[in-house]
Design an enzyme around this catalytic site. Structure first.
Site, PDB file in Angstrom:
ATOM      1  N   SER A  35       0.838  -1.191   0.000  1.00 25.20           N
ATOM      2  CA  SER A  35       0.000   0.000   0.000  1.00 25.20           C
ATOM      3  C   SER A  35       0.884   1.257   0.000  1.00 25.20           C
ATOM      4  O   SER A  35       1.620   1.503  -0.949  1.00 25.20           O
ATOM      5  CB  SER A  35      -0.953  -0.038   1.201  1.00 25.20           C
ATOM      6  N   ASP A  82      -6.195  -4.067  -1.419  1.00 30.73           N
ATOM      7  CA  ASP A  82      -5.007  -3.683  -0.661  1.00 30.73           C
ATOM      8  C   ASP A  82      -4.274  -4.917  -0.134  1.00 30.73           C
ATOM      9  O   ASP A  82      -4.881  -5.841   0.405  1.00 30.73           O
ATOM     10  CB  ASP A  82      -5.431  -2.779   0.501  1.00 30.73           C
TER      11      ASP A  82
END
Length: 776
Positions: free
Chosen positions: A477, A621
């Protein structure tokens, strides 16, 4: 099959003054005798009185008539009887009658359960003609009050006492007719012609059926009552006029033989018309011996087709099974044929890929011009990107030694193209230090500024940029963004922090109302299209493998989570390198994707940005599965450098918040449970505890400061970011000795022995298959 005609009223004429009324079973019945069935001896009335008893029995083919002569002079009783009912007598056959009724009922139930639908329909169709005859006979003359009066008046000449008794019989008959007329208002009612006694269960069943069919038969019953009221004169004329249906009013000239002929003739049989639904149950019950059988059969017969299908004959079953087996075999053959064709196509495709790879390798080896070599190398690179299974064939064709020798040419473009294809095949250069150096950065949104403070301290202590300190950089991320900026683009930390803040202010600014609407529509509070546009502008559309052209670039990876492969999420690694053929990584991934796609997929946090579809995979994610990618990075490095020891792993966190408040409740809410699940999925400390216990000392270093406030991932206010930066700097000051130890390990150079080993390995790879002295 015998047909029984049951009359609701029987009329007796008794010449004896003692009794005018007779009893049959439990009901008072009255009979009248027609002139054709008895005669009187006019010579001597008192001496002898001759009567004849007429018994008639009908079946489908013929009618039997018999006469019984009686001379009861000893008893002083002279009588004549007409009986149009052939129902079983009450005498000696009483037990057999009850048994036959029970047997008929059981037969009907068994046929309803085990028989077919066609047999039930045939059984029900047999009841309709007799019901029609019953209605016709009972409506024409014998059940009418005026006909009874005429019959009684015609017999007054024989006895005065009989007249009184006949008036009593008239009243009984009147009330019986009245009860019958009142019973017609109900669909299911009791008539005096039914000899079978049902008891209390009959009343319950009658009330249930009448209440169910009452609404349906209301209109037709009103119409029928109106027709009966409009034509009283017509009914009176029909009942008083002689007709073929009234036995008492037949002419004297008609003999019993003529009656037999008429009844036996099939053309004179009453026509059976369809009976309405509201009268069908009453018609079934009006049969004395088969009422229960018809009732049970009529109600169960409709349920049998639903509960049991019609049995099929063995030939039909065999035919159906043969057709089914034939269809199954046909499908199997088609599936097998399809599988074979697909396998053949794969074999042909694999053979064609191998042939294409050999042709490209041979064309490259025959090329001497540097510019043409660049073109040949790029063609082979694109081919291997599209068909990675061709790498094994290229290695067998001795492509690596030729590329290593080609890399010695003093042409930067050619050298860059060669480095790219070598990285794609899986060939790697030796590490920079004494062992593998790994840098991993956790996810955490804008809290990544905390990790920047640790990196700033490392650069300050080592006086080297990040991409020169580490051999492998991996991020999740926001950590992937930092890994790309530091490892691939070689940005200074100050510029990286400035760009990092700008990205946060550009992306994480959204109106609450608009964000709420987007959340309900695409499950994303922020605009994903805006985020993609920023990534394309800042990072560009270069492929991950193209970064290997730069010799200073370390191995870089970004982690995402695939959520549409199987029941559990799976980690996906966006690499700027390829694995050597025969080396299998535990994690999915590839190097043929663009850099902005890798960051977009790795940062698709649920609730913040929409999930990203890349090919047939759906990415979210990477922090959902591996928010601390240290273990994954260690596994990947062992696949890249299997014979190289691990020197150090530096794991950077984005801050953790620990609350001192303890909840003393004995249970947790649903919101708390869901929050615990999310926290456990994004937890980073469990991986830290595991690696810290497994790896050797002074190998694994974790930097994750404790923050005093639980700052969200999308925090973009400068004061909050400054607060995070300040807390990161305080944490570094408290762990200054630990930072110096890491900097010392990262600053170590290779030993002379390691350098010699690396040179020998390079020469052996470059001149593979040649004599040893030629390699020197």
């Amino acid at each position: 099959m015998s047909i029984n005609l049951t009359l609701d009223i029987y009329i007796y004429f008794l010449n004896n003054a003692r009794s005018l009324c007779g009893k049959q079973r439990s009901k008072q019945l009255h009979f009248v005798c027609s002139k054709q069935y008895w005669r009187m001896n006019h010579v001597n009335v008192h001496r002898e009185f001759h009567t004849s008893k007429k018994s008639c029995k009908w079946n489908r083919s013929e009618a039997h008539c018999s006469k019984h002569w009686h001379s009861p002079s000893n008893h002083g009783l002279h009588f004549g009887i007409v009986r149009l009912s052939t129902s079983a007598p009450k005498g000696l056959t009483k037990v057999s009658i009850h048994m036959s009724r029970i047997k008929s009922t059981l037969n009907s139930v068994s046929k309803a359960i085990f028989g077919s639908q066609n047999e039930m329909v045939t059984r029900l169709a047999q009841f309709k003609p007799s019901s029609r005859i019953l209605r016709k006979v009972s409506d024409k003359g014998w059940l009418k009050q005026k006909n009874v009066k005429q019959a009684v008046e015609s017999l007054k000449n024989y006895s005065d006492k009989s007249a009184g008794k006949n008036s009593l019989a008239e009243q009984k008959s009147y009330f019986a007719d009245k009860e019958e007329d009142s019973g017609k208002h109900s669909l299911f009612h009791y008539t005096y012609g039914i000899t079978t006694r049902f008891g209390e269960s009959f009343s319950v069943l009658a009330n249930h059926i009448n209440s169910y069919f009452k609404s349906k038969g209301k209109m037709s019953q009103t119409k029928e009552d109106k027709q009966l009221q409009d034509k009283p004169d017509l009914e009176e004329r029909k009942s008083s006029s002689p007709g073929p249906d009234t036995v008492a009013d037949r002419p004297d000239s008609e003999s019993p033989l003529e009656v037999k002929d008429k009844l036996s003739s099939p053309t004179q049989m009453p026509e059976a018309h369809p009976v309405s639904a509201k009268q069908s149950i009453a018609n079934f019950l009006s049969r004395p011996t088969e009422g229960v059988q018809a009732l049970v059969g009529g109600y169960i017969g409709g349920l049998v087709p639903k509960l049991k299908s019609d049995p099929k004959s063995p030939p039909e079953e065999q035919e159906v099974s043969a057709k089914t087996e034939q269809a199954v075999n046909k499908d199997k053959k088609a599936e097998e044929k399809k599988r074979v064709l697909l396998q053949q196509e794969k074999i042909i495709a694999r053979v064609s890929i191998d042939n294409r790879t050999r042709a490209l390798v041979q064309a490259l080896r025959r090329t001497a011009d540097p510019k043409l070599c660049i073109t040949r190398v790029e063609e082979l690179t694109f081919h291997l990107l599209e068909f990675p299974e061709g790498k094994g064939v290229a290695i067998k064709e001795k492509i690596i030694p030729y590329l290593l020798r080609l890399r010695q040419v003093k042409d930067e473009t050619l050298q860059a193209a060669v480095r790219e294809i070598l990285a794609l095949i899986g060939y790697v250069d030796p590490v920079k230090g004494r062992g593998i150096r790994i840098l991993t950065i956790d996810g955490g949104g804008t809290r990544g500024v905390v990790a920047l403070q640790t990196l700033r301290k490392l650069v300050e202590l080592t006086q080297k940029p990040i991409h020169q300190l580490f051999d492998y950089i991996c991020g999740v991320s926001t950590g992937a963004i930092l890994a790309f900026m530091l490892g691939l683009f070689h940005m200074p930390l100050d510029e990286c922090e400035e760009l990092y803040r700008k990205l946060g202010s550009d992306v994480f600014t959204q109106n609450v109302i608009v964000g709420t609407v987007k959340m309900s529509w695409s499950h994303a509070f922020y605009d994903s299209n805006t985020w993609e546009k920023i990534l394309k502008d800042r990072i560009g559309s270069a492929l991950m493998i193209e970064t290997a052209r730069n010799p200073a670039c370390p191995k870089v990876a970004a982690i995402s989570t695939i959520v549409n492969r199987g029941q559990t999420p799976k980690a996906f690694v966006f690499r700027n390198y390829g694995h050597f053929p025969g080396t299998n990584s535990h994690y999915l991934g590839g190097c043929q994707y663009k850099m902005w796609q890798a960051i977009r997929a790795s940062s698709a946090a649920p609730g913040y940005f929409a999930e990203y579809a890349l090919g047939s995979d759906l990415h979210q994610d990477g922090g959902l599965l591996l928010n601390n990618p240290s273990a994954l990075a260690l596994h990947e490095c062992k696949c890249i450098w299997p014979d190289t020891p691990l020197e150090c792993i530096v794991s950077l966190g984005t801050g953790r918040y620990e609350s001192d408040v303890r909840n003393t409740s004995t249970y947790t809410s649903l919101k708390t449970k869901l929050s615990n699940v999310i926290s456990s999925a994004t937890d980073t400390e469990e991986v830290h505890i595991m690696l810290d216990g497994l790896l050797p000392s002074d190998t694994y270093f974790r930097f994750n400061p404790v923050i005093c406030e639980n700052i969200p991932l999308d925090e973009s206010r400068d004061e909050k970011l400054d607060q995070l930066q300040l807390e990161g700097m305080k944490y570094i000051e408290r762990n200054d000795q630990k930072m110096k130890k890491v900097a010392k390990i990262l600053s170590q150079e290779k030993t002379t022995l390691q350098k010699i080993n690396d040179w020998i390995k390079l020469k052996s790879d470059m001149y593979e298959g040649l004599p040893f002295f030629s390699k020197l």
